[in-house]
Write a protein that holds these residues in place. Structure first.
Motif, short mmCIF file in Angstrom:
data_model
loop_
_atom_site.label_atom_id
_atom_site.label_comp_id
_atom_site.label_asym_id
_atom_site.label_seq_id
_atom_site.Cartn_x
_atom_site.Cartn_y
_atom_site.Cartn_z
N LEU A 1 0.82 -1.22 0.00
CA LEU A 1 0.00 0.00 0.00
C LEU A 1 0.85 1.27 0.00
N LEU A 2 1.97 1.21 0.73
CA LEU A 2 2.87 2.36 0.84
C LEU A 2 4.27 1.96 0.42
N ARG A 3 5.03 2.93 -0.07
CA ARG A 3 6.45 2.70 -0.32
C ARG A 3 7.21 3.95 0.11
N LEU A 4 8.51 3.78 0.30
CA LEU A 4 9.36 4.92 0.65
C LEU A 4 9.46 5.85 -0.56
N ARG A 5 9.41 7.16 -0.31
CA ARG A 5 9.54 8.13 -1.40
C ARG A 5 10.93 8.04 -2.05
N LEU A 6 11.95 7.81 -1.22
CA LEU A 6 13.33 7.67 -1.68
C LEU A 6 13.97 6.51 -0.94
N PRO A 7 15.02 5.89 -1.50
CA PRO A 7 15.73 4.85 -0.76
C PRO A 7 16.22 5.37 0.59
N THR B 1 5.56 10.28 9.75
CA THR B 1 4.78 11.20 8.94
C THR B 1 4.75 10.74 7.48
N ASP B 2 4.06 11.51 6.64
CA ASP B 2 4.05 11.18 5.21
C ASP B 2 5.23 11.83 4.48
N TYR C 1 8.24 10.78 4.36
CA TYR C 1 9.07 9.76 3.74
C TYR C 1 8.29 8.66 3.03
N TRP C 2 6.94 8.70 3.11
CA TRP C 2 6.12 7.64 2.55
C TRP C 2 5.20 8.17 1.46
N GLU C 3 4.89 7.32 0.48
CA GLU C 3 3.89 7.67 -0.52
C GLU C 3 2.99 6.46 -0.78
N VAL C 4 1.76 6.76 -1.15
CA VAL C 4 0.78 5.71 -1.44
C VAL C 4 1.06 5.14 -2.82
N LEU C 5 1.07 3.83 -2.93
CA LEU C 5 1.33 3.18 -4.21
C LEU C 5 0.19 3.43 -5.20
N PRO C 6 0.51 3.51 -6.48
CA PRO C 6 -0.53 3.71 -7.50
C PRO C 6 -1.61 2.62 -7.39
N GLY C 7 -2.85 3.06 -7.42
CA GLY C 7 -3.97 2.11 -7.38
C GLY C 7 -4.39 1.67 -6.00
N ALA C 8 -3.63 2.04 -4.97
CA ALA C 8 -3.94 1.55 -3.61
C ALA C 8 -5.26 2.11 -3.09
#
Length: 239
Positions: free
Chosen positions: A14-20, A103-104, A106-113
């Motif tokens: 559902l979520l992934r890191l915005r950057l490594p 917080t958000d 460092y995180w972003e919602v994956l496409p389609g989630a």
């Protein structure tokens, strides 16, 4: 088979890191005037994380640690291994990063989630999270506006056991008051999210990119290449 409960993995589902991690750690170090190679930080983090999880599994809870202390140790040791020797600096960096990862930022919602969650909700499914995460996950989901989709969020810290251990799945089924025969789980990890739920009799779906290499044999019906495929697939198991 009439599905009533769908449980979700979170990271890379559902979520992934915005950057490594290495780039995010490097940016915070740079704000303090420190120059650290992000690729070195990335390699150090992976080494320290694996070692710490092996020595102190599930945030060291059974060894008297808190997840907060566990993460401070991991981040401090990551910087130390990457050449930052001053302990006061590494502790300060660790505390700041620990707070920011709630917080958000460092995180972003994956496409389609969002669409998949809404679609599953429209089917009348009860939904919950099962994740090898610490207690910050509820705040992260809230800050990313995903929390409202779930009846509850069960982390390995709260459950006292981590996927693929059957204990965390049994705890979720108990909280939901739904039998395993009417439950399914979706996630991106073969061992934790595909095989783990099957131990307790749940159906499971593996989120796997179309070009991903799977060593194991998984029925095509159980593989989801993108989240927009999930609702039609779930509907097949609700007839």
């Amino acid at each position: 088979m009439k599905l009533r409960l769908l449980t979700w993995d979170v990271k890379d589902t559902l979520l992934r890191l915005r950057l490594p991690v290495g780039q995010q750690y490097q940016a915070e170090a740079k704000r303090r005037g420190l120059q650290v190679d992000p690729s070195v930080l990335e390699a150090s983090f992976r080494q320290v994380y694996r070692s710490h999880w092996r020595l102190f599994p599930n945030y060291g809870l059974s060894q008297g640690m808190t997840s907060h202390q566990w993460w401070l140790d991991v981040v401090s040791q990551t910087f130390h291994l990457s050449g930052v020797q001053d302990e006061k600096t590494t502790q300060s960096l660790a505390e700041k990063l620990y707070q920011d990862f709630c917080t958000d930022k460092y995180w972003e919602v994956l496409p389609g989630a969002r669409e998949a969650l809404q679609g599953c909700s429209n089917l009348g499914l009860k939904m919950a999270v099962i994740s090898n995460f610490d207690h910050r996950l509820e705040d992260i989901l809230r800050n990313c506006d995903l929390h409202r989709h779930f009846d509850f969020v069960l982390t390995s810290e709260t459950a006292g056991s981590a996927k693929p251990d059957l204990g965390i799945f049994l705890k979720a089924l108990s909280l939901a008051n739904v039998s395993p025969q009417h439950s399914a789980h979706i996630g991106d990890d073969y061992k934790n999210d595909y095989k783990g739920p099957q131990q307790v009799g749940m159906l499971s779906f593996l989120l796997q990119p179309e070009n991903g290499q799977l060593k194991e044999q998984v029925p095509q019906d159980h593989i989801i290449h993108s989240l927009d495929q999930l609702v039609p697939r779930i509907q097949r198991f609700m007839k």
